[in-house]
Design an enzyme around this catalytic site. Structure first.
Site, mmCIF file in Angstrom:
data_model
loop_
_atom_site.group_PDB
_atom_site.id
_atom_site.type_symbol
_atom_site.label_atom_id
_atom_site.label_comp_id
_atom_site.label_asym_id
_atom_site.label_seq_id
_atom_site.Cartn_x
_atom_site.Cartn_y
_atom_site.Cartn_z
ATOM 1 N N ASN A 21 0.861 -1.184 0.000
ATOM 2 C CA ASN A 21 0.000 0.000 0.000
ATOM 3 C C ASN A 21 0.902 1.240 0.000
ATOM 4 O O ASN A 21 1.466 1.589 1.026
ATOM 5 C CB ASN A 21 -0.896 -0.035 1.249
ATOM 6 N N TRP A 22 1.012 1.866 -1.164
ATOM 7 C CA TRP A 22 1.931 3.003 -1.286
ATOM 8 C C TRP A 22 1.408 4.266 -0.609
ATOM 9 O O TRP A 22 2.132 5.238 -0.469
ATOM 10 C CB TRP A 22 2.187 3.306 -2.769
ATOM 11 N N LYS A 23 0.125 4.282 -0.287
ATOM 12 C CA LYS A 23 -0.496 5.504 0.265
ATOM 13 C C LYS A 23 -0.222 6.664 -0.692
ATOM 14 O O LYS A 23 -0.165 6.455 -1.900
ATOM 15 C CB LYS A 23 -0.005 5.750 1.691
ATOM 16 N N HIS A 113 -9.503 1.402 4.875
ATOM 17 C CA HIS A 113 -8.221 1.561 5.575
ATOM 18 C C HIS A 113 -8.427 2.521 6.744
ATOM 19 O O HIS A 113 -9.202 3.473 6.648
ATOM 20 C CB HIS A 113 -7.159 2.104 4.609
ATOM 21 N N GLU A 115 -6.794 4.895 7.807
ATOM 22 C CA GLU A 115 -6.553 6.315 7.511
ATOM 23 C C GLU A 115 -7.786 6.939 6.869
ATOM 24 O O GLU A 115 -8.088 8.111 7.094
ATOM 25 C CB GLU A 115 -5.299 6.448 6.624
ATOM 26 N N GLU A 183 -5.462 -4.904 10.443
ATOM 27 C CA GLU A 183 -4.427 -3.900 10.684
ATOM 28 C C GLU A 183 -4.706 -3.166 11.991
ATOM 29 O O GLU A 183 -5.505 -2.211 12.010
ATOM 30 C CB GLU A 183 -4.398 -2.881 9.537
ATOM 31 N N GLY A 189 2.507 2.152 10.891
ATOM 32 C CA GLY A 189 3.505 3.217 10.824
ATOM 33 C C GLY A 189 4.202 3.497 12.141
ATOM 34 O O GLY A 189 4.921 4.490 12.263
ATOM 35 N N SER A 229 3.431 -2.209 10.375
ATOM 36 C CA SER A 229 4.874 -2.292 10.629
ATOM 37 C C SER A 229 5.489 -3.635 10.223
ATOM 38 O O SER A 229 6.392 -4.147 10.894
ATOM 39 C CB SER A 229 5.178 -1.961 12.103
#
Ligand code: PGA
Length: 270
Positions: A21-23, A113, A115, A183, A189, A229
């Site tokens: 997942n490159w975000k 997700h 975020e 997650e 992160g 992570s």
């Protein structure tokens, strides 16, 4: 054919999936360079994509370039988007339809997700509608669930992710190609991954939800990923767990050597 490679204890026919997942990182030119190098590096290392599937999730603006490259060079990588709209078309400024993603040969789409849940106020209802939209367009949803540190303290490890998955599946009636990603928000992160045992316990609880809601076939074949992570040095511990079928990798998916090493976990982690 029955695999003679017994390096993974996963019993059924679930092919491990390592998803990057490159975000909001890498523009379309950087994406082209990265995908080319990743494919070469895996090819040079003799990676068998039938053993471990490798997927990338670039930003929307990269998708056409990634599609063109993968199709022209016949690269064995798959890709998806990081989100989609619950609607198919209309007055939704800034939204992206699942129809557009399907036209770009996306296999997957990440939904819910943390975020997006936190920064864009995505509710469980919105997540459920997006799951239905993805399936309507033949995209496999990667349904993200996970508890915050406060949830963990208040409700324990699996209550929140289990409830989120139940709600995300509210509109799903038949066995389609879905992926679930556990997650824990506190692990994303943060450099502080869950332990393999923690991941296994929640992933097993999520598989029980799949069994209850969608039946034994779906529960058996659905890949459940761990994310938060993940690195080349901890992927092995997760992949030894019977209910963990891969990883959703954020930061480490932007480091070519590291991501390639995570994809090749069978070669160094067992
Ligand atoms: P991380 O992110 O690997 O950087 O923790 C995972 C994710 O958000 O999917």
């Amino acid at each position: 054919m029955v695999s003679t490679d017994n390096s993974t204890p996963r019993a059924g026919a679930r092919t491990p999936l390592i998803a990057g997942n490159w975000k909001m990182n890498l523009d379309h030119l950087q994406a082209i360079a990265f995908v080319q190098k990743l494919a070469w590096s895996l090819k040079d290392a003799g990676h068998n994509f039938a053993d471990v599937e490798a997927a990338i999730f670039p930003p929307f603006t990269d998708l056409r370039s990634v599609q063109t490259l993968i199709s022209a060079d016949k690269l064995p990588l798959v890709f998806g988007a990081q989100d989609l709209s619950a609607a198919d078309s209309g007055a939704y400024t800034g939204e992206i339809s699942g129809q557009f993603l399907a036209q770009l040969d996306c296999t997957y789409v990440i939904i819910g997700h943390s975020e997006r849940r936190m920064m864009h106020a995505e509710t469980d209802e919105v997540v459920a509608a997006k799951v239905v939209a993805a399936l309507r367009h033949g995209l496999a949803p990667v349904i993200c669930v996970g508890e915050t540190a406060a949830d963990l303290k208040e409700f324990g490890p699996s209550a929140v992710p289990v409830a989120q998955l139940r709600k995300a599946l509210a509109g799903v009636t038949s066995a389609s190609d879905i992926v679930v990603a556990y997650e824990p928000v506190w692990a994303i992160g943060s450099g502080q991954a869950a332990t393999p045992e923690q991941a296994e316990a929640v992933c097993a609880a999520l598989r029980a939800v799949l069994l209850e809601v969608l039946g034994a076939d779906v529960a058996e074949k659905t890949r459940i990923l761990y994310g938060g992570s993940v690195k080349s040095t901890n992927i092995g511990g997760f992949m030894k767990q019977p209910n963990v079928d891969g990883a959703l990798v954020g930061g480490a998916s932007l480091d070519l050597a590291e991501f390639a090493s995570i994809i090749r976990f069978q070669k160094h982690a067992f």
